[in-house]
Design a protein around this motif. Structure first.
Motif, PDB file in Angstrom:
ATOM      1  N   ARG A  21       0.836  -1.214   0.000  1.00  9.20           N
ATOM      2  CA  ARG A  21       0.000   0.000   0.000  1.00  9.20           C
ATOM      3  C   ARG A  21       0.863   1.253   0.000  1.00  9.20           C
ATOM      4  NH1 ARG A  21      -2.844   3.593   3.604  1.00  9.20           N
ATOM      5  NH2 ARG A  21      -4.960   3.959   2.838  1.00  9.20           N
ATOM      6  N   ASN A  22       1.882   1.270   0.844  1.00 13.92           N
ATOM      7  CA  ASN A  22       2.754   2.438   0.925  1.00 13.92           C
ATOM      8  C   ASN A  22       3.481   2.693  -0.386  1.00 13.92           C
ATOM      9  OD1 ASN A  22       2.007   2.923   3.577  1.00 13.92           O
ATOM     10  ND2 ASN A  22       3.683   1.715   4.413  1.00 13.92           N
ATOM     11  N   LYS A  23       3.904   1.638  -1.065  1.00 15.18           N
ATOM     12  CA  LYS A  23       4.608   1.799  -2.339  1.00 15.18           C
ATOM     13  C   LYS A  23       3.643   2.184  -3.468  1.00 15.18           C
ATOM     14  CE  LYS A  23       8.556  -1.111  -1.296  1.00 15.18           C
ATOM     15  NZ  LYS A  23       9.427   0.013  -1.027  1.00 15.18           N
ATOM     16  N   ILE A  24       2.446   1.633  -3.446  1.00 14.02           N
ATOM     17  CA  ILE A  24       1.459   1.939  -4.481  1.00 14.02           C
ATOM     18  C   ILE A  24       1.056   3.409  -4.438  1.00 14.02           C
ATOM     19  CG2 ILE A  24      -0.981   1.594  -5.095  1.00 14.02           C
ATOM     20  CD1 ILE A  24      -0.588  -1.350  -4.755  1.00 14.02           C
ATOM     21  N   LEU A  25       1.008   3.980  -3.266  1.00 10.36           N
ATOM     22  CA  LEU A  25       0.572   5.365  -3.141  1.00 10.36           C
ATOM     23  C   LEU A  25       1.491   6.338  -3.873  1.00 10.36           C
ATOM     24  CD1 LEU A  25      -0.687   5.451   0.551  1.00 10.36           C
ATOM     25  CD2 LEU A  25      -2.003   5.185  -1.553  1.00 10.36           C
ATOM     26  N   ASP A  31      -0.816   3.370 -13.780  1.00 11.08           N
ATOM     27  CA  ASP A  31       0.131   2.304 -13.444  1.00 11.08           C
ATOM     28  C   ASP A  31      -0.437   1.362 -12.381  1.00 11.08           C
ATOM     29  OD1 ASP A  31       1.975   3.242 -15.277  1.00 11.08           O
ATOM     30  OD2 ASP A  31       3.153   4.351 -13.785  1.00 11.08           O
ATOM     31  N   ILE A  32      -1.174   1.920 -11.426  1.00  5.80           N
ATOM     32  CA  ILE A  32      -1.813   1.078 -10.407  1.00  5.80           C
ATOM     33  C   ILE A  32      -2.834   0.155 -11.070  1.00  5.80           C
ATOM     34  CG2 ILE A  32      -3.289   1.030  -8.355  1.00  5.80           C
ATOM     35  CD1 ILE A  32      -2.028   3.762  -7.583  1.00  5.80           C
ATOM     36  N   ALA A  33      -3.650   0.713 -11.964  1.00  6.69           N
ATOM     37  CA  ALA A  33      -4.654  -0.092 -12.664  1.00  6.69           C
ATOM     38  C   ALA A  33      -3.983  -1.207 -13.461  1.00  6.69           C
ATOM     39  CB  ALA A  33      -5.495   0.798 -13.579  1.00  6.69           C
ATOM     40  N   GLN A  34      -2.908  -0.885 -14.151  1.00  4.74           N
ATOM     41  CA  GLN A  34      -2.187  -1.898 -14.928  1.00  4.74           C
ATOM     42  C   GLN A  34      -1.637  -2.981 -14.002  1.00  4.74           C
ATOM     43  OE1 GLN A  34      -1.813  -2.511 -18.211  1.00  4.74           O
ATOM     44  NE2 GLN A  34      -0.727  -4.346 -17.568  1.00  4.74           N
ATOM     45  N   LEU A  35      -1.088  -2.580 -12.880  1.00  2.00           N
ATOM     46  CA  LEU A  35      -0.546  -3.538 -11.919  1.00  2.00           C
ATOM     47  C   LEU A  35      -1.639  -4.499 -11.446  1.00  2.00           C
ATOM     48  CD1 LEU A  35       1.932  -4.361 -10.120  1.00  2.00           C
ATOM     49  CD2 LEU A  35       0.938  -2.866  -8.384  1.00  2.00           C
ATOM     50  N   ARG A  49      -8.883  -3.301  -2.370  1.00  2.00           N
ATOM     51  CA  ARG A  49      -9.434  -2.931  -1.065  1.00  2.00           C
ATOM     52  C   ARG A  49      -8.426  -2.203  -0.178  1.00  2.00           C
ATOM     53  NH1 ARG A  49     -13.469  -7.939   0.012  1.00  2.00           N
ATOM     54  NH2 ARG A  49     -15.342  -6.685  -0.212  1.00  2.00           N
ATOM     55  N   ILE A  50      -7.130  -2.385  -0.385  1.00  2.00           N
ATOM     56  CA  ILE A  50      -6.161  -1.696   0.462  1.00  2.00           C
ATOM     57  C   ILE A  50      -5.892  -0.270  -0.016  1.00  2.00           C
ATOM     58  CG2 ILE A  50      -5.050  -3.816   1.249  1.00  2.00           C
ATOM     59  CD1 ILE A  50      -2.679  -3.139  -0.590  1.00  2.00           C
ATOM     60  N   LEU A  51      -6.400   0.072  -1.183  1.00  2.00           N
ATOM     61  CA  LEU A  51      -6.220   1.432  -1.689  1.00  2.00           C
ATOM     62  C   LEU A  51      -7.125   2.398  -0.937  1.00  2.00           C
ATOM     63  CD1 LEU A  51      -6.294   0.762  -5.534  1.00  2.00           C
ATOM     64  CD2 LEU A  51      -4.289   1.305  -4.146  1.00  2.00           C
ATOM     65  N   PRO A  52      -6.666   3.626  -0.697  1.00  2.00           N
ATOM     66  CA  PRO A  52      -7.574   4.644  -0.161  1.00  2.00           C
ATOM     67  C   PRO A  52      -8.751   4.824  -1.123  1.00  2.00           C
ATOM     68  CG  PRO A  52      -5.297   5.409  -0.101  1.00  2.00           C
ATOM     69  CD  PRO A  52      -5.312   4.131  -0.891  1.00  2.00           C
ATOM     70  N   GLU A  58     -10.555   6.212  -8.687  1.00  2.00           N
ATOM     71  CA  GLU A  58      -9.872   6.595  -9.918  1.00  2.00           C
ATOM     72  C   GLU A  58      -9.321   5.365 -10.636  1.00  2.00           C
ATOM     73  OE1 GLU A  58      -7.285  10.070  -9.842  1.00  2.00           O
ATOM     74  OE2 GLU A  58      -8.051  10.474  -7.824  1.00  2.00           O
ATOM     75  N   VAL A  59      -8.714   4.454  -9.889  1.00  2.00           N
ATOM     76  CA  VAL A  59      -8.161   3.230 -10.476  1.00  2.00           C
ATOM     77  C   VAL A  59      -9.269   2.424 -11.134  1.00  2.00           C
ATOM     78  CG1 VAL A  59      -7.111   0.994  -9.905  1.00  2.00           C
ATOM     79  CG2 VAL A  59      -6.152   3.109  -8.955  1.00  2.00           C
ATOM     80  N   PHE A  60     -10.413   2.358 -10.485  1.00  2.00           N
ATOM     81  CA  PHE A  60     -11.552   1.596 -10.998  1.00  2.00           C
ATOM     82  C   PHE A  60     -11.885   1.999 -12.432  1.00  2.00           C
ATOM     83  CE2 PHE A  60     -16.088   0.839 -11.581  1.00  2.00           C
ATOM     84  CZ  PHE A  60     -16.189  -0.483 -11.192  1.00  2.00           C
TER      85      PHE A  60
END
Length: 97
Positions: A21-25, A31-35, A49-52, A58-60
């Motif tokens: 979570r800390n690294k994804i932020l 890039d998060i969506a692709q991951l 679910r771990i995303l704020p 936004e990722v959705f």
């Protein structure tokens, strides 16, 4: 695949989600969506679910429709409401159609 993605994949496989979570932020939304699309559905849902909430919304909008449907079918009504309420109007309309 970047070194960052390799590190994230390793942490995810080791179930070290707080570190993930800390690294994804620090990543951008696309890039998060692709991951997320690179993982099996169970891991994708955990990562989502771990995303704020504001980032998850936004990722959705950037994940494929098939995965959007899976996420919606797998989360609670309250989580769905949060996601849809934060989508841009045209993204919400596309999703609901």
């Amino acid at each position: 695949m970047s070194a960052r993605q390799d590190i994230l994949k390793r942490l995810i496989e080791e179930n070290r989600y707080l570190e993930v979570r800390n690294k994804i932020l620090d990543m951008n939304i696309v890039d998060i969506a692709q991951l997320l699309t690179e993982f099996e559905r169970e891991k994708l849902l955990i990562l989502f679910r771990i995303l704020p909430k504001e980032i998850a919304s936004e990722v959705f909008s950037y994940i494929p429709l098939e995965l959007q449907q899976y996420v919606i079918e797998s989360i609670t009504d309250g989580e769905i409401k949060d996601i849809v309420s934060k989508l841009f109007l045209n993204d919400a309309v596309d999703f609901l159609e």
